[in-house]
Design a protein around this motif. Structure first.
Motif, mmCIF file in Angstrom:
data_model
loop_
_atom_site.group_PDB
_atom_site.id
_atom_site.type_symbol
_atom_site.label_atom_id
_atom_site.label_comp_id
_atom_site.label_asym_id
_atom_site.label_seq_id
_atom_site.Cartn_x
_atom_site.Cartn_y
_atom_site.Cartn_z
ATOM 1 N N LEU A 84 0.865 -1.185 0.000
ATOM 2 C CA LEU A 84 0.000 0.000 0.000
ATOM 3 C C LEU A 84 0.898 1.230 0.000
ATOM 4 N N VAL A 85 0.963 1.914 -1.137
ATOM 5 C CA VAL A 85 1.799 3.108 -1.227
ATOM 6 C C VAL A 85 1.215 4.035 -2.288
ATOM 7 N N GLY A 86 1.339 5.340 -2.070
ATOM 8 C CA GLY A 86 0.893 6.286 -3.082
ATOM 9 C C GLY A 86 0.325 7.580 -2.544
ATOM 10 N N ILE A 87 -0.254 7.558 -1.333
ATOM 11 C CA ILE A 87 -0.866 8.791 -0.861
ATOM 12 C C ILE A 87 0.185 9.857 -0.581
ATOM 13 N N ASN A 88 1.378 9.473 -0.140
ATOM 14 C CA ASN A 88 2.414 10.481 0.089
ATOM 15 C C ASN A 88 2.942 11.053 -1.225
ATOM 16 N N ASP A 89 2.912 10.249 -2.291
ATOM 17 C CA ASP A 89 3.289 10.772 -3.601
ATOM 18 C C ASP A 89 2.339 11.900 -4.010
ATOM 19 N N THR A 90 1.080 11.766 -3.609
ATOM 20 C CA THR A 90 0.097 12.826 -3.855
ATOM 21 C C THR A 90 0.218 13.950 -2.836
ATOM 22 N N TRP A 91 0.274 13.619 -1.571
ATOM 23 C CA TRP A 91 0.227 14.615 -0.496
ATOM 24 C C TRP A 91 1.360 15.625 -0.608
ATOM 25 N N ARG A 92 2.574 15.160 -0.910
ATOM 26 C CA ARG A 92 3.727 16.066 -0.966
ATOM 27 C C ARG A 92 3.577 17.111 -2.067
ATOM 28 N N ARG A 93 2.785 16.815 -3.077
ATOM 29 C CA ARG A 93 2.503 17.840 -4.108
ATOM 30 C C ARG A 93 1.787 19.037 -3.487
ATOM 31 N N TYR A 94 0.906 18.770 -2.543
ATOM 32 C CA TYR A 94 0.039 19.825 -2.022
ATOM 33 C C TYR A 94 0.573 20.478 -0.750
ATOM 34 N N ASP A 95 1.368 19.775 0.031
ATOM 35 C CA ASP A 95 1.857 20.404 1.261
ATOM 36 C C ASP A 95 3.318 20.815 1.187
ATOM 37 N N SER A 96 4.043 20.327 0.171
ATOM 38 C CA SER A 96 5.474 20.631 0.077
ATOM 39 C C SER A 96 5.916 21.054 -1.316
ATOM 40 N N GLN A 97 4.976 21.164 -2.255
ATOM 41 C CA GLN A 97 5.317 21.482 -3.643
ATOM 42 C C GLN A 97 6.406 20.545 -4.167
ATOM 43 N N ASP A 98 6.260 19.271 -3.836
ATOM 44 C CA ASP A 98 7.231 18.250 -4.219
ATOM 45 C C ASP A 98 6.485 17.101 -4.898
ATOM 46 N N PRO A 99 6.047 17.309 -6.133
ATOM 47 C CA PRO A 99 5.219 16.299 -6.801
ATOM 48 C C PRO A 99 6.019 15.099 -7.287
ATOM 49 N N THR A 100 5.319 13.982 -7.418
ATOM 50 C CA THR A 100 5.832 12.798 -8.096
ATOM 51 C C THR A 100 4.931 12.556 -9.298
ATOM 52 N N SER A 101 5.489 12.497 -10.467
ATOM 53 C CA SER A 101 4.650 12.273 -11.647
ATOM 54 C C SER A 101 4.034 10.879 -11.590
ATOM 55 N N THR A 102 2.910 10.729 -12.260
ATOM 56 C CA THR A 102 2.290 9.413 -12.340
ATOM 57 C C THR A 102 3.217 8.422 -13.032
ATOM 58 N N ALA A 103 3.940 8.885 -14.034
ATOM 59 C CA ALA A 103 4.863 7.998 -14.752
ATOM 60 C C ALA A 103 5.972 7.494 -13.835
ATOM 61 N N ASP A 104 6.528 8.379 -13.011
ATOM 62 C CA ASP A 104 7.578 7.956 -12.081
ATOM 63 C C ASP A 104 7.023 6.996 -11.030
ATOM 64 N N TYR A 105 5.828 7.284 -10.562
ATOM 65 C CA TYR A 105 5.171 6.391 -9.594
ATOM 66 C C TYR A 105 4.993 5.001 -10.194
ATOM 67 N N GLU A 106 4.509 4.941 -11.420
ATOM 68 C CA GLU A 106 4.308 3.645 -12.061
ATOM 69 C C GLU A 106 5.634 2.928 -12.291
ATOM 70 N N ARG A 107 6.659 3.662 -12.691
ATOM 71 C CA ARG A 107 7.980 3.051 -12.898
ATOM 72 C C ARG A 107 8.494 2.423 -11.610
ATOM 73 N N ASP A 108 8.417 3.173 -10.512
ATOM 74 C CA ASP A 108 8.937 2.667 -9.248
ATOM 75 C C ASP A 108 8.083 1.530 -8.707
ATOM 76 N N TYR A 109 6.776 1.638 -8.839
ATOM 77 C CA TYR A 109 5.888 0.584 -8.341
ATOM 78 C C TYR A 109 6.123 -0.710 -9.112
ATOM 79 N N ARG A 110 6.257 -0.603 -10.425
ATOM 80 C CA ARG A 110 6.515 -1.802 -11.221
ATOM 81 C C ARG A 110 7.840 -2.448 -10.813
ATOM 82 N N ALA A 111 8.838 -1.626 -10.526
ATOM 83 C CA ALA A 111 10.138 -2.150 -10.098
ATOM 84 C C ALA A 111 10.015 -2.938 -8.791
#
Length: 208
Positions: A84-111
């Motif tokens: 279970l992972v992903g909400i922090n990839d979203t949350w940091r976009r809104y509270d820290s201006q530190d986004p993770t692209s969906t493509a990067d998320y998918e790349r890392d999750y697949r790995a």
């Protein structure tokens, strides 16, 4: 369809603070007080004796899991691996201006999943979820919903069990009449939220 595993199976749970749920990171056997502990209690109550390991770490994103994956997942040789992972990839976009692209998320999750493609480990992928408790959190859906679709695609690709947590927990919030009954800040689960997630997990995986 649920899958069956032996009662002595090793179950490894991976993720962020929702999975960690206050576990003692200095104690490899600590399960925390959330859905992982509830799953373990349910299985033990039915006469099973699984080896349950919680390796969730607060604040982690998919890339953080990838950085520690060999030690905290592959080397543990799980019979069942739950992620279970992903909400922090979203949350940091809104509270820290530190986004993770969906493509990067998918790349890392697949790995994360590739080492287990042909090794006999059964996979349970839990959708990242959000139960909005503040009006501005509805804006997060634009970032989170594509990640949920990634998890659904990966579940199909890797023949994993998909735990559709986002719909499950939002429906639970509607039934409770108050989203804070399920997730007090929209993300971190209450005891009731953890119980609902654990009940669905044990419906998908039969141990015995």
């Amino acid at each position: 369809m649920a899958f069956d595993i032996p009662s002595s199976a090793r179950l490894v749970f991976q993720g962020d603070s929702i999975t960690a749920a206050g576990r003692d990171t200095d104690d490899d056997r600590s399960l925390g007080h959330g859905y992982v502990a509830a799953v373990a209690e349910t299985l033990i109550a039915t006469g099973s004796a699984p080896d349950v390991l919680n390796r969730g770490i607060s604040g982690h994103r998919a890339a953080d899991l990838r950085a520690r994956w060999d030690r905290d997942a592959v080397q543990l040789k799980p019979d069942v691996l739950s992620v279970l992972v992903g909400i922090n990839d979203t949350w940091r976009r809104y509270d820290s201006q530190d986004p993770t692209s969906t493509a990067d998320y998918e790349r890392d999750y697949r790995a994360l999943l590739l080492p287990f493609r042909d090794g006999g480990t059964r996979l349970v992928l839990i959708e990242p979820f959000l139960v909005p408790v503040r009006p501005e959190q509805w804006e997060w859906r634009a970032d989170l919903d594509p990640r949920i679709q990634v998890v659904r695609r990966l579940a199909a690709e890797f023949d994993a069990q998909l735990l559709a947590a986002d719909g499950l927990l939002n429906q639970a919030a509607r039934e409770a009449g108050d989203p804070t009954a399920i997730a007090d800040d929209g993300v971190h689960l209450t005891a009731l939220g953890h119980a609902r997630l654990a009940a669905e997990w044990t419906r998908l995986v039969r141990v015995g």
